[in-house]
Design a protein around this motif. Sequence first.
Motif, PDB file in Angstrom:
ATOM      1  N   THR A  57     120.230 -29.574 108.255  1.00 59.53           N
ATOM      2  CA  THR A  57     119.176 -28.597 107.961  1.00 59.53           C
ATOM      3  C   THR A  57     119.774 -27.358 107.296  1.00 59.53           C
ATOM      4  O   THR A  57     119.207 -26.818 106.337  1.00 59.53           O
ATOM      5  CB  THR A  57     118.416 -28.222 109.247  1.00 59.53           C
ATOM      6  OG1 THR A  57     117.797 -29.409 109.754  1.00 59.53           O
ATOM      7  CG2 THR A  57     117.368 -27.158 108.987  1.00 59.53           C
ATOM      8  N   VAL A  58     120.923 -26.919 107.788  1.00 57.38           N
ATOM      9  CA  VAL A  58     121.615 -25.772 107.192  1.00 57.38           C
ATOM     10  C   VAL A  58     121.937 -26.057 105.722  1.00 57.38           C
ATOM     11  O   VAL A  58     121.860 -25.173 104.871  1.00 57.38           O
ATOM     12  CB  VAL A  58     122.913 -25.443 107.980  1.00 57.38           C
ATOM     13  CG1 VAL A  58     123.800 -24.476 107.223  1.00 57.38           C
ATOM     14  CG2 VAL A  58     122.565 -24.893 109.351  1.00 57.38           C
ATOM     15  N   LEU A  59     122.273 -27.317 105.431  1.00 57.13           N
ATOM     16  CA  LEU A  59     122.617 -27.701 104.057  1.00 57.13           C
ATOM     17  C   LEU A  59     121.387 -28.002 103.200  1.00 57.13           C
ATOM     18  O   LEU A  59     121.512 -28.229 101.999  1.00 57.13           O
ATOM     19  CB  LEU A  59     123.531 -28.933 104.075  1.00 57.13           C
ATOM     20  CG  LEU A  59     124.900 -28.709 104.704  1.00 57.13           C
ATOM     21  CD1 LEU A  59     125.644 -30.036 104.821  1.00 57.13           C
ATOM     22  CD2 LEU A  59     125.706 -27.718 103.885  1.00 57.13           C
ATOM     23  N   GLY A  60     120.217 -28.041 103.826  1.00 52.74           N
ATOM     24  CA  GLY A  60     118.989 -28.302 103.077  1.00 52.74           C
ATOM     25  C   GLY A  60     118.763 -29.768 102.761  1.00 52.74           C
ATOM     26  O   GLY A  60     118.065 -30.089 101.795  1.00 52.74           O
ATOM     27  N   ILE A  61     119.346 -30.658 103.558  1.00 48.99           N
ATOM     28  CA  ILE A  61     119.117 -32.091 103.363  1.00 48.99           C
ATOM     29  C   ILE A  61     118.704 -32.726 104.687  1.00 48.99           C
ATOM     30  O   ILE A  61     118.954 -32.182 105.755  1.00 48.99           O
ATOM     31  CB  ILE A  61     120.353 -32.825 102.777  1.00 48.99           C
ATOM     32  CG1 ILE A  61     121.572 -32.698 103.694  1.00 48.99           C
ATOM     33  CG2 ILE A  61     120.655 -32.339 101.368  1.00 48.99           C
ATOM     34  CD1 ILE A  61     122.788 -33.499 103.226  1.00 48.99           C
ATOM     35  N   THR A  62     118.073 -33.880 104.580  1.00 52.67           N
ATOM     36  CA  THR A  62     117.644 -34.610 105.773  1.00 52.67           C
ATOM     37  C   THR A  62     118.672 -35.690 106.108  1.00 52.67           C
ATOM     38  O   THR A  62     119.514 -36.046 105.273  1.00 52.67           O
ATOM     39  CB  THR A  62     116.289 -35.289 105.536  1.00 52.67           C
ATOM     40  OG1 THR A  62     116.455 -36.305 104.536  1.00 52.67           O
ATOM     41  CG2 THR A  62     115.221 -34.281 105.108  1.00 52.67           C
ATOM     42  N   ALA A  63     118.559 -36.228 107.304  1.00 50.53           N
ATOM     43  CA  ALA A  63     119.432 -37.334 107.706  1.00 50.53           C
ATOM     44  C   ALA A  63     119.200 -38.542 106.791  1.00 50.53           C
ATOM     45  O   ALA A  63     120.142 -39.258 106.435  1.00 50.53           O
ATOM     46  CB  ALA A  63     119.182 -37.710 109.161  1.00 50.53           C
ATOM     47  N   ALA A  64     117.958 -38.760 106.390  1.00 50.94           N
ATOM     48  CA  ALA A  64     117.640 -39.871 105.488  1.00 50.94           C
ATOM     49  C   ALA A  64     118.332 -39.679 104.137  1.00 50.94           C
ATOM     50  O   ALA A  64     118.885 -40.631 103.561  1.00 50.94           O
ATOM     51  CB  ALA A  64     116.131 -39.987 105.314  1.00 50.94           C
ATOM     52  N   GLU A  65     118.314 -38.459 103.629  1.00 55.37           N
ATOM     53  CA  GLU A  65     118.997 -38.183 102.360  1.00 55.37           C
ATOM     54  C   GLU A  65     120.509 -38.330 102.523  1.00 55.37           C
ATOM     55  O   GLU A  65     121.190 -38.855 101.637  1.00 55.37           O
ATOM     56  CB  GLU A  65     118.641 -36.783 101.871  1.00 55.37           C
ATOM     57  CG  GLU A  65     117.198 -36.670 101.430  1.00 55.37           C
ATOM     58  CD  GLU A  65     116.742 -35.244 101.217  1.00 55.37           C
ATOM     59  OE1 GLU A  65     115.809 -35.066 100.402  1.00 55.37           O
ATOM     60  OE2 GLU A  65     117.295 -34.312 101.824  1.00 55.37           O
ATOM     61  N   TRP A  66     121.030 -37.882 103.660  1.00 57.51           N
ATOM     62  CA  TRP A  66     122.461 -38.001 103.905  1.00 57.51           C
ATOM     63  C   TRP A  66     122.889 -39.462 103.886  1.00 57.51           C
ATOM     64  O   TRP A  66     123.945 -39.800 103.364  1.00 57.51           O
ATOM     65  CB  TRP A  66     122.836 -37.359 105.248  1.00 57.51           C
ATOM     66  CG  TRP A  66     124.315 -37.329 105.457  1.00 57.51           C
ATOM     67  CD1 TRP A  66     125.182 -36.357 105.034  1.00 57.51           C
ATOM     68  CD2 TRP A  66     125.130 -38.321 106.099  1.00 57.51           C
ATOM     69  NE1 TRP A  66     126.478 -36.691 105.391  1.00 57.51           N
ATOM     70  CE2 TRP A  66     126.464 -37.902 106.042  1.00 57.51           C
ATOM     71  CE3 TRP A  66     124.849 -39.535 106.709  1.00 57.51           C
ATOM     72  CZ2 TRP A  66     127.514 -38.632 106.576  1.00 57.51           C
ATOM     73  CZ3 TRP A  66     125.886 -40.269 107.248  1.00 57.51           C
ATOM     74  CH2 TRP A  66     127.210 -39.815 107.171  1.00 57.51           C
ATOM     75  N   GLU A  67     122.067 -40.343 104.428  1.00 58.90           N
ATOM     76  CA  GLU A  67     122.388 -41.776 104.432  1.00 58.90           C
ATOM     77  C   GLU A  67     122.513 -42.311 103.009  1.00 58.90           C
ATOM     78  O   GLU A  67     123.396 -43.109 102.721  1.00 58.90           O
ATOM     79  CB  GLU A  67     121.334 -42.568 105.210  1.00 58.90           C
ATOM     80  CG  GLU A  67     121.384 -42.348 106.701  1.00 58.90           C
ATOM     81  CD  GLU A  67     122.645 -42.881 107.367  1.00 58.90           C
ATOM     82  OE1 GLU A  67     123.245 -43.851 106.856  1.00 58.90           O
ATOM     83  OE2 GLU A  67     123.040 -42.326 108.402  1.00 58.90           O
ATOM     84  N   VAL A  68     121.639 -41.861 102.123  1.00 58.54           N
ATOM     85  CA  VAL A  68     121.733 -42.292 100.717  1.00 58.54           C
ATOM     86  C   VAL A  68     122.990 -41.715 100.078  1.00 58.54           C
ATOM     87  O   VAL A  68     123.723 -42.427  99.377  1.00 58.54           O
ATOM     88  CB  VAL A  68     120.478 -41.874  99.912  1.00 58.54           C
ATOM     89  CG1 VAL A  68     120.634 -42.228  98.437  1.00 58.54           C
ATOM     90  CG2 VAL A  68     119.229 -42.536 100.496  1.00 58.54           C
ATOM     91  N   LEU A  69     123.252 -40.437 100.323  1.00 55.91           N
ATOM     92  CA  LEU A  69     124.472 -39.825  99.789  1.00 55.91           C
ATOM     93  C   LEU A  69     125.697 -40.597 100.262  1.00 55.91           C
ATOM     94  O   LEU A  69     126.600 -40.902  99.474  1.00 55.91           O
ATOM     95  CB  LEU A  69     124.574 -38.356 100.210  1.00 55.91           C
ATOM     96  CG  LEU A  69     123.489 -37.415  99.702  1.00 55.91           C
ATOM     97  CD1 LEU A  69     123.679 -36.019 100.298  1.00 55.91           C
ATOM     98  CD2 LEU A  69     123.449 -37.368  98.190  1.00 55.91           C
ATOM     99  N   LYS A  70     125.726 -40.921 101.550  1.00 55.00           N
ATOM    100  CA  LYS A  70     126.858 -41.670 102.114  1.00 55.00           C
ATOM    101  C   LYS A  70     127.014 -43.020 101.427  1.00 55.00           C
ATOM    102  O   LYS A  70     128.128 -43.408 101.056  1.00 55.00           O
ATOM    103  CB  LYS A  70     126.681 -41.874 103.616  1.00 55.00           C
ATOM    104  CG  LYS A  70     127.786 -42.713 104.251  1.00 55.00           C
ATOM    105  CD  LYS A  70     127.541 -42.997 105.712  1.00 55.00           C
ATOM    106  CE  LYS A  70     126.441 -44.005 105.850  1.00 55.00           C
ATOM    107  NZ  LYS A  70     126.275 -44.543 107.195  1.00 55.00           N
ATOM    108  N   ALA A  71     125.908 -43.738 101.254  1.00 56.19           N
ATOM    109  CA  ALA A  71     125.978 -45.056 100.607  1.00 56.19           C
ATOM    110  C   ALA A  71     126.535 -44.942  99.196  1.00 56.19           C
ATOM    111  O   ALA A  71     127.345 -45.778  98.772  1.00 56.19           O
ATOM    112  CB  ALA A  71     124.596 -45.711 100.593  1.00 56.19           C
TER     113      ALA A  71
END
Length: 186
Positions: A57-71
């Motif tokens: 949240t501090v970074l302005g992204i969601t966990a769902a978005e983080w999963e895509v970034l990680k992939a």
Amino acid sequence: MTAEKPAPATARELGIAEQVALYQREFPTVDPQVETIVQTLSRVARRMTVAYDRQLTVLGITAAEWEVLKALVVSGSPYRLGPGELAKRLGLTPAAMTHRVDRMVAEGLATRERDETNRVRVIIELTDLGRDKWLESMRMAAVFEEELLQDVVGEDRAALAGMLARMLRRIEESRPDTPGPAAEQG
């Protein structure tokens, strides 16, 4: 005259020992050590998820978005995948993946372009902003995780890692409907 109702007690999460004792009261053959371990793991996992979500949240992204970034990051440079491959890696439907990618493109975390060699194919690529957000989330998580494991050092860390890996493998092998490598073999 109407009698006043007492104020409801403030709800609180039961302590693990208290919860296990209540389980034993209702199910006397339950193993209290097993229940203590399982309940502790469950609470650790929930609290870690909350902590990670706050960091994102501090970074302005969601966990769902983080999963895509990680992939995209783990796919390796140049950090590009087709939407179908992304959906498969994340266990999402193509429609859900499209919705997620739409948001991420609008936020500048990824781009969506036609493949130069195959105009029918679409490529999702990580942007510099997306990679920066992922790296910062990893930095924040590393600090949190070191704090979390500060009392587990040396050989204890290796032992804990081994035990948890065996537990995970047992779940994946015995419950093929759970997400993970065993489910993906089917």
